[in-house]
Design a protein around this motif. Structure first.
Motif, PDB file in Angstrom:
ATOM      1  N   GLY A  70       0.818  -1.204   0.000  1.00 53.32           N
ATOM      2  CA  GLY A  70       0.000   0.000   0.000  1.00 53.32           C
ATOM      3  C   GLY A  70       0.852   1.254   0.000  1.00 53.32           C
ATOM      4  N   PHE A  71       0.188   2.402   0.089  1.00 52.41           N
ATOM      5  CA  PHE A  71       0.884   3.689   0.072  1.00 52.41           C
ATOM      6  C   PHE A  71       0.729   4.428   1.387  1.00 52.41           C
ATOM      7  N   GLY A  72       0.382   3.742   2.460  1.00 51.89           N
ATOM      8  CA  GLY A  72       0.103   4.392   3.726  1.00 51.89           C
ATOM      9  C   GLY A  72      -1.359   4.816   3.762  1.00 51.89           C
ATOM     10  N   LEU A  73      -1.879   5.095   4.932  1.00 53.35           N
ATOM     11  CA  LEU A  73      -3.299   5.386   5.088  1.00 53.35           C
ATOM     12  C   LEU A  73      -3.739   6.588   4.263  1.00 53.35           C
ATOM     13  N   LEU A  74      -3.065   7.710   4.412  1.00 54.76           N
ATOM     14  CA  LEU A  74      -3.456   8.915   3.669  1.00 54.76           C
ATOM     15  C   LEU A  74      -3.206   8.750   2.170  1.00 54.76           C
ATOM     16  N   GLY A  75      -2.123   8.103   1.806  1.00 53.68           N
ATOM     17  CA  GLY A  75      -1.839   7.859   0.394  1.00 53.68           C
ATOM     18  C   GLY A  75      -2.894   6.974  -0.243  1.00 53.68           C
ATOM     19  N   ASN A  76      -3.322   5.934   0.476  1.00 56.30           N
ATOM     20  CA  ASN A  76      -4.368   5.051  -0.036  1.00 56.30           C
ATOM     21  C   ASN A  76      -5.688   5.796  -0.211  1.00 56.30           C
ATOM     22  N   ILE A  77      -6.053   6.611   0.773  1.00 53.84           N
ATOM     23  CA  ILE A  77      -7.305   7.368   0.680  1.00 53.84           C
ATOM     24  C   ILE A  77      -7.250   8.332  -0.498  1.00 53.84           C
ATOM     25  N   LEU A  78      -6.156   9.057  -0.622  1.00 59.51           N
ATOM     26  CA  LEU A  78      -6.017  10.013  -1.725  1.00 59.51           C
ATOM     27  C   LEU A  78      -6.032   9.298  -3.074  1.00 59.51           C
ATOM     28  N   LEU A  79      -5.292   8.205  -3.174  1.00 58.46           N
ATOM     29  CA  LEU A  79      -5.258   7.429  -4.413  1.00 58.46           C
ATOM     30  C   LEU A  79      -6.649   6.908  -4.761  1.00 58.46           C
TER      31      LEU A  79
END
Length: 79
Positions: free
Chosen positions: A25-34
């Motif tokens: 994954g891309f981290g919590l905020l990265g996943n949400i943004l993606l």
């Protein structure tokens, strides 16, 4: 409630796309943004193809497809 559901779907979509495309994954905020940007991109692509995504599962699938497309586009630009 819609905002919270949108963030949850975005996070899941980003995480799934990250797993599909690079293995993590891309981290919590990265996943949400993606996932959120992927949902927007997926909505555009679905409309162009004449498809419709309804419900939570449809939104999740559309967001994952959009997020995967976004990862592909970013990788092409970077290389």
């Amino acid at each position: 409630m819609g905002l919270i559901l949108g963030l949850i779907i975005g996070g899941l979509a980003g995480w799934i796309a990250g797993k599909l495309m690079k293995g993590q994954g891309f981290g919590l905020l990265g996943n949400i943004l993606l996932g959120l940007v992927g949902g927007f991109l997926g909505g555009i692509v679905f409309r162009l193809l004449g498809l419709a995504a309804t419900g939570v599962i449809g939104s999740l699938i559309m967001s994952v497809i959009g997020a995967v497309l976004l990862i592909v586009i970013v990788r092409k630009i970077k290389s």
